[in-house]
Design an enzyme around this catalytic site. Structure first.
Site, PDB file in Angstrom:
ATOM      1  N   ASN A  43       0.845  -1.199   0.000  1.00  0.00           N
ATOM      2  CA  ASN A  43       0.000   0.000   0.000  1.00  0.00           C
ATOM      3  C   ASN A  43       0.879   1.248   0.000  1.00  0.00           C
ATOM      4  O   ASN A  43       1.952   1.280   0.602  1.00  0.00           O
ATOM      5  CB  ASN A  43      -1.018  -0.004   1.144  1.00  0.00           C
ATOM      6  N   GLU A  45       0.245   5.191   0.664  1.00  0.00           N
ATOM      7  CA  GLU A  45      -0.715   6.211   1.088  1.00  0.00           C
ATOM      8  C   GLU A  45      -0.289   7.584   0.579  1.00  0.00           C
ATOM      9  O   GLU A  45       0.784   7.736  -0.024  1.00  0.00           O
ATOM     10  CB  GLU A  45      -0.850   6.160   2.615  1.00  0.00           C
ATOM     11  N   CYS A  54      -3.991   0.489  -2.602  1.00  0.00           N
ATOM     12  CA  CYS A  54      -3.870  -0.759  -1.848  1.00  0.00           C
ATOM     13  C   CYS A  54      -2.730  -1.627  -2.392  1.00  0.00           C
ATOM     14  O   CYS A  54      -2.341  -1.520  -3.569  1.00  0.00           O
ATOM     15  CB  CYS A  54      -5.170  -1.562  -1.937  1.00  0.00           C
ATOM     16  N   GLU A  56      -2.818  -4.775  -3.133  1.00  0.00           N
ATOM     17  CA  GLU A  56      -3.267  -5.645  -4.227  1.00  0.00           C
ATOM     18  C   GLU A  56      -3.216  -4.907  -5.565  1.00  0.00           C
ATOM     19  O   GLU A  56      -2.865  -5.475  -6.599  1.00  0.00           O
ATOM     20  CB  GLU A  56      -4.697  -6.138  -3.978  1.00  0.00           C
ATOM     21  N   CYS A  87      -9.993  -5.530   0.499  1.00  0.00           N
ATOM     22  CA  CYS A  87     -11.157  -4.626   0.560  1.00  0.00           C
ATOM     23  C   CYS A  87     -12.068  -4.907  -0.636  1.00  0.00           C
ATOM     24  O   CYS A  87     -11.693  -5.616  -1.585  1.00  0.00           O
ATOM     25  CB  CYS A  87     -10.692  -3.167   0.569  1.00  0.00           C
ATOM     26  N   CYS A  90     -10.641  -4.096  -4.025  1.00  0.00           N
ATOM     27  CA  CYS A  90      -9.580  -5.019  -4.466  1.00  0.00           C
ATOM     28  C   CYS A  90     -10.136  -6.386  -4.834  1.00  0.00           C
ATOM     29  O   CYS A  90      -9.571  -7.056  -5.709  1.00  0.00           O
ATOM     30  CB  CYS A  90      -8.493  -5.116  -3.404  1.00  0.00           C
TER      31      CYS A  90
HETATM   32  N1  THU Z   1      -5.237  -1.763   2.471  1.00  0.00           N
HETATM   33  C1  THU Z   1      -4.663  -2.527   1.501  1.00  0.00           C
HETATM   34  O1  THU Z   1      -3.550  -2.240   1.047  1.00  0.00           O
HETATM   35  N2  THU Z   1      -5.365  -3.589   1.043  1.00  0.00           N
HETATM   36  C2  THU Z   1      -6.589  -3.970   1.492  1.00  0.00           C
HETATM   37  O2  THU Z   1      -7.208  -4.870   0.928  1.00  0.00           O
HETATM   38  C3  THU Z   1      -7.144  -3.323   2.692  1.00  0.00           C
HETATM   39  C4  THU Z   1      -6.543  -2.009   3.034  1.00  0.00           C
HETATM   40  C5  THU Z   1      -4.507  -0.569   2.945  1.00  0.00           C
HETATM   41  C6  THU Z   1      -5.093   0.739   2.499  1.00  0.00           C
HETATM   42  C7  THU Z   1      -4.583   1.687   3.550  1.00  0.00           C
HETATM   43  O3  THU Z   1      -3.305   2.167   3.142  1.00  0.00           O
HETATM   44  C8  THU Z   1      -4.423   0.825   4.794  1.00  0.00           C
HETATM   45  O4  THU Z   1      -4.480  -0.517   4.357  1.00  0.00           O
HETATM   46  C9  THU Z   1      -5.509   1.048   5.827  1.00  0.00           C
HETATM   47  O5  THU Z   1      -6.762   0.933   5.271  1.00  0.00           O
END
Ligand code: THU
Length: 134
Positions: A43, A45, A54, A56, A87, A90
């Protein structure tokens, strides 16, 4: 090392590289493509929160950029006591390049915690086939 161990290690290495200064929740993902290659993502941000991406999505982007387009299996790893299942967005991203029986392995620091098929996580999904029936 089994193929799944290798995929887990790739996901964990990507998780270490995650850029998550806002949530402090680092996620790694590793895809084994049907062609037998491994692609990882983390991920990333952003100070403008909704622009973050994300793990994925990063792994899928690496796969597509390398010329592969089918997912055989994916490992997603995160810390904490809860399962880090992909999520909703994803799940749909994975769906584009996977079938109903594609395995999604959810891992914590010590290894795989649970394994799901894509169809379990995204039943009755909408996908590319829907658009070929027009
Ligand atoms: N996140 C992912 O990278 N993948 C997911 O399937 C769930 C959430 C990340 C997004 C964000 O940077 C952090 O987790 C908190 O939500």
């Amino acid at each position: 090392m089994s193929d799944l161990d290798g995929l887990f290690q790739a996901a964990r290495a990507a998780q270490d590289k995650a850029y998550a200064p806002y949530s402090h929740f680092k996620v790694g993902a590793a895809i084994a493509s049907v062609d037998g290659r491994i692609f990882a993502g983390c991920n990333v941000e952003n100070a403008a929160y909704p622009v973050g991406s994300c793990a994925e999505a990063g792994a899928i982007s690496a796969m597509v950029a390398a010329g592969d387009s089918r997912i055989a299996a994916i490992v997603v790893i995160g810390d904490g006591e809860h399962l880090v299942t992909p999520c909703g967005g994803c799940r749909q991203r994975i769906r584009e390049f996977a079938g109903p029986d594609t395995m999604i392995h959810v891992a914590g620091p010590a290894g795989i915690r649970r394994s799901f098929t894509l169809d379990e996580l995204l039943p009755h999904s909408f996908g590319p086939d829907n658009l070929t029936e027009r």
